[in-house]
Design an enzyme around this catalytic site. Sequence first.
Site, PDB file in Angstrom:
ATOM      1  N   GLY A 639     -14.525  78.424 -16.924  1.00 56.38           N
ATOM      2  CA  GLY A 639     -15.404  79.219 -16.070  1.00 56.38           C
ATOM      3  C   GLY A 639     -15.187  80.711 -16.188  1.00 56.38           C
ATOM      4  O   GLY A 639     -16.104  81.499 -15.920  1.00 56.38           O
ATOM      5  N   GLU A 640     -13.995  81.151 -16.606  1.00 56.66           N
ATOM      6  CA  GLU A 640     -13.712  82.573 -16.687  1.00 56.66           C
ATOM      7  C   GLU A 640     -14.421  83.195 -17.879  1.00 56.66           C
ATOM      8  O   GLU A 640     -14.461  82.610 -18.962  1.00 56.66           O
ATOM      9  CB  GLU A 640     -12.203  82.796 -16.796  1.00 56.66           C
ATOM     10  CG  GLU A 640     -11.411  82.299 -15.596  1.00 56.66           C
ATOM     11  CD  GLU A 640      -9.924  82.514 -15.768  1.00 56.66           C
ATOM     12  OE1 GLU A 640      -9.557  83.422 -16.541  1.00 56.66           O
ATOM     13  OE2 GLU A 640      -9.144  81.763 -15.151  1.00 56.66           O
ATOM     14  N   SER A 641     -14.945  84.406 -17.685  1.00 59.71           N
ATOM     15  CA  SER A 641     -15.731  85.056 -18.740  1.00 59.71           C
ATOM     16  C   SER A 641     -14.894  85.352 -19.973  1.00 59.71           C
ATOM     17  O   SER A 641     -15.366  85.243 -21.108  1.00 59.71           O
ATOM     18  CB  SER A 641     -16.347  86.354 -18.196  1.00 59.71           C
ATOM     19  OG  SER A 641     -15.313  87.240 -17.747  1.00 59.71           O
ATOM     20  N   ILE A 644     -14.507  82.182 -21.877  1.00 58.17           N
ATOM     21  CA  ILE A 644     -15.791  81.857 -22.518  1.00 58.17           C
ATOM     22  C   ILE A 644     -15.989  82.721 -23.751  1.00 58.17           C
ATOM     23  O   ILE A 644     -16.423  82.238 -24.806  1.00 58.17           O
ATOM     24  CB  ILE A 644     -16.949  82.059 -21.521  1.00 58.17           C
ATOM     25  CG1 ILE A 644     -16.843  81.046 -20.367  1.00 58.17           C
ATOM     26  CG2 ILE A 644     -18.290  81.917 -22.228  1.00 58.17           C
ATOM     27  CD1 ILE A 644     -17.858  81.255 -19.278  1.00 58.17           C
TER      28      ILE A 644
END
Length: 1440
Positions: A639-641, A644
């Site tokens: 979920g963390e940018s 990603i």
Amino acid sequence: MTSLPNQQNGFNGLAEQPNCSFKLSGGALACMVNSEIGAVLAVMRRNVRWGVQYASDDEQIEHFLIKSFKELRKKIFSWKNHWHSIDPVLYVQPFLDVIKSDETGAPITGVALSSVYKILNLQILDSETVNVDNALNLIVDAVTSCRFEVTDPASEEVVLMKILQVLLACMKSEASVNLNNHHVCSIVNTCFRIVHQASSKSELLQRISRHTMHELVRCIFLHLPDLEGGKNQLPCGEKSSSNGEDNAAAQSPTSEGKPTNEICTPAESENEKTESSRVNDGTLKDDSSMMDPYGVPSMVEIFHFLCSLLNVMENIEMGPRSNPIAYHEDVPLFALGLINSAIELGGSSFGNHPKLLALIQEELFYNLMQFGLSMSPLILSTVCSIVLNLYHHLRTKLKLQLEAFISDVLLRIAQSKHGASYQQQEVAMEALIDFCRQPMFVAELYANYDCDISCGNVFEGLANLLSRSAFPVNSPLSAMNILALDGLIALVQGMAERIEHDSSSLREAIPELEEYSSFWILRCEDYGEPAHWVPFVHNRKNIKRKLMIGVDHFNRDTKKGLEFLQGLKLLPDKLDAQSVAFFFRYTVGLDKNLIGEFLGSHEEFCIQVLFEFARTFDFRNMSLDAALRVFLETFRLPGESQKIHRVLEAFSESYYEQSSDILVNKDAALVLSYSIILLNTDQHSAQVKKKMSEEDFIRNNREINGGNDLPRDFLSELYHSICENEIRTGPDQGGSVVTLTRSHWIGLAHRAKHTSPYIVSDSGSHLDYDMFAILSGPAIAAISVVLDHAEDEDVSQSCIDGFLAIAKLSASYNLGEVLDDLVISLCKFTTLLSPSFNEKSILYFAHDIKAKMATVAVFTIANRYSDSIRSGWRNILDCILSLHKIGLLPARLASDATDELESSTDNGQVKTSATYSPVAQVPATIPRKSSGLMSRFSMLLSYDAEEPAPQPSEEQLAARQRTLQTVQNCHIDSIFAESKFLQAESLSQLVRALVMAAGRPLKGNSSSEDEDTAVFCLELLIAITLNNRDRIMLLWQNVYEHIANVVQSTVMPCTLVEKAVFGLLRICQRLLPYKENLTDELLKSLQLVLKLDARVADAYCEQITQEVMHLVKANAMQIRSHMGWRTIISLVSITARHPEASESGFETLSYIMSEGAHLTPANYVLCVNAARQFAESRVGNVDRSVKSLDLMSGSVVCLVTWFSQTKEAAGEETAVKMSEDILEMWMRLVQGLRRVCVDQREEVRNHAIVLLQRCLTGVDGISIPTELWLQCFDLVIFTLLDELPEMVQQQSAKEYRSVEGSMALSLKLLSKAFLQALVDLSQSTSFCQIWLKVLGCMEKYMKMRFRGKRSEKIHELVPELLKNTLLVMKTKGILVPCDPVGGDSFWQLTWSHVNNIEPSLQSEVFPSEELEKLKENHAKASCSPLPDGSVLVPPNETAA
């Protein structure tokens, strides 16, 4: 209507294949065409509109349709002789014009269609007809663009039916090979449009249109096998026969190309009503292949169209309680039926054409998965039928697709997951069982999935499902339980059949991994050769088994999981990025969230793994969104940018390296990938209210491709793909709901292209061992529960069949524990183990079909697979004992296979018969001579206690007879008769079980019934022992210990101890001739007889002795050891004083000793002692004692013979040892005779003395040393001479005379023995002492008085014997005059004693003149006749 007959004929032929076995003549054809012209014109003329039209000038003008028919009429009769040279367009065109005309009404169009159908049906058009291809094309064009006025619904339906008729006739026509791909697609499209329109019309039209559609599909795909892999069209050419079959002489050229004919799906409303209905055939793209003779291109288009009918499922929301089919299920069912027909007829040929195969692998299977999860049992059933066909024909091309369907559809539904109804479960279970009934399905299932590290354990899931589903929740059994049972039995019976036809095994020991080597993407050398792939998959399964343990550890703790895998050598000791990447990529069961977190981590090693992980994908020829779907299907995007970004960076680099057609660099790929993720979130997140438009998406991605824009079409396609099909980047919502998304299917299709080949198993049982190890335990438990609840005979029989198949496999694979569990389970159903099973239970047993089935099955297993039974023997024996207790066992069950006529051993042995009831048995009779009063009293009590048994009823007799028949079918006797063929371990377990069963009554108070059981078990034990004489040591310890236990624990005579003793003797009798090396062990066991309680021994002594006699007579040559003879002679010796047994005992001893037949140094002393005991025994008559003495005396011959053989002995030490042993035996012999010489019986005593004398004097062949002679005189002769006077003092006056004779004989014995040993004794230092003792004995006997009177006989005998002795001594120079030296001389001592006996003897032996000369000579020689060191006795001492 005049054309009605034609119409009727047309309907009859709708589904019929045109088949004319004759050709119409030209004239007949002309008449037929003329008739059809007349029919059409007649119908047209009935309509006012088609009568006569008037022009403005009143000139009569005919319509061109009527005119064309009239023109045709003028020509047809002129073609009669060359009809086939006429272009068929000439006589077909007028009818086609009518069909295409929008001015004609339904009746006219219908008659014209009937005429065309008749022309086609009569095969006027065939491959030899001129311009037939053009004619057929015109017919198809005309019919597919048919126009007519709708006058009434009924007429419209008739026309639609006739259209179907004609189109089907075109496809079934002999000349149909001339149709091109475009026209075939048009035919199918037109028929489907009619099907669609028929939904609002009559039931008849609906059924006919659907049937026609099926026939068309069958007709088209029937020709697929005729197409070669590289050909796209059907063969066509001249026909070699006139029967309408295709025999192509030459094939038309073919063209490869992508078919572009788009067959339209129904788009018009069902309520649409127009006067002119037209079936649209779609729009053709510019593709020349569609104009070629029909073949693969048209089939591809048609099959694609059929698959497209199923695509409506994609937009249907699914949930645990929602019905995925929100519309009528009729359309998908219809489409699925058509697809099934195509696959049935096309079969494996689909695999030869890549485009058709691709449709099945991707489009079709995705829809089948969707519909398989529907709530409709009918649709599920149809889908399962299609998948079964696909498995049968194309399983090698559908490895992962089949896995997905079986795992995610059938197994899930059958497990009642995701809200499946009972009907759905039943359909899924039936489908699974259909698969299981395929010959090699389970073997291939296990090889391809359970042994593949990248696939799930499908076979294990199937086995667990069937086992659990067979367990009934509540009684009675449900249909689901029965289905699951059928599946289980199908599995085990399939394995059993394979093992029967294939006894070979390629199973090898799998070495443990000593160090890590990359195994993730290994391939077998040859997947078609079992010698290669079987070891390969075994190794892969071994790795997978360990890997799954590692997966479990990893899912709990990432770090510890990797360390655990390193310990198993599944990862290198020093972790490298590629190995971990392979682990993430190819291992099933990993937590995708954990993988995502690991790959997204900022640690250096995790980043290396991430990039290696991305390189494991093959993105060539894939669009960016498809590649991204495939990539993100393998893990859950964090979920963390930042995470990603790292993940997408690795993906973009890998994608750009493999697909750089549009994107100029990896940065463009990264930005666009990120944009796709954002678009996906925007479009499919419920929290985003305002959705991104296509223009927004395109605008957001401007100038990202190296400063340039990406093609708009490219971005537009990406946008619509993401909008229509979400990329799942998070965990599934609601873990209980299965969701099959397009993204997931794209990922699966991608994996399918790179997975290992599908292994096609032959009929061998290569992997059945592993599968059976997984299946056996659950299967036994499940079948047992089903059998317990079964009330139907067929279900019970199925369970029994399953048990027998499992037993066969267990035995074949040496899985003794499995077979034991099976036997234990099965024995419970026999009811024989119930504590309450007794004589009354027969009635219930006879009517209990399940119990009888189980009983026969138990003993069938015991007979067929006895080698593999271990602990199960206990339960089997318990069943046998239950049958024995109620007298249902066959006669002579305990007899051994080598039984002979042994009348002497049938000592009252109990023989069980089928009518024998141990409970009612009379107690074993006590043998004679055993406490007679008490035995008679006990017998009277037992007789008094007996009551007459009630007579059984007819029902009981019938029940007993049926039960006897069941027992007969069990062949219980064969179990023990064939025990000699049992494997060692099984035989040992059987014997232990028998010992355990037989030993129970010995542990406490036992009833007569318990004793009978012990006797029965003992008989079986002895029979098995005799049957297995070649491996007696395997059993002997257990058998011996049991018999010893019986013997030592019994204090009164009874049947059990009788069986034990005589069984032991029988074993020895039968085994001694064959087992020389075990002779001592066997004979040692007979010492148990010596340990019998006195009362028991006395009761059976005579019979025991007889058995020993038979044993000795048959096996005397085999008995060589001292220990063996000691046992035998001991058994013989104890009979010497037994009234009944002594005769047999003496006979046995005589057999051994007579003429030294079986006397050996090993048994000599034993036999002499035994003979002495018989000689001393007064049980027999005097003759027996005399014969015993003769046996003793006669044995001297053996001693002489053996002594002579010592010279031949190898080695001086051996010879000396043999001589010493023989002298010892001689000494024992004379000592034994000496003991009998004082027997109270005169005849025996005197005979013993005579024989003793003979043994002392008749040993010339034996060199008896002086020392032994000295011992002999001391221990034998002098002792005897001392004992006889003592004996005289105890006798009466009457008996004195008999003893007097014995004393005289003993004196003679003394004299002769002394003279025999004189030379040797004279050399001894003790000669003087011996001589003086001899003189002393004679002097003593001379002085002996009995009641004051001397014995005249002895008084006369002693001087005579002494004189003879002195003369011999004189002659040999032993007795000569000599002066004493330091004491009395030998001469003086001799005469001092002789003078006490008879003074005149000196002068008689030595006259005075002779004496003087002797004295002079000896004085001169100064020598003494005595050897040096002789001790002279002082004059005042006596030697007596």
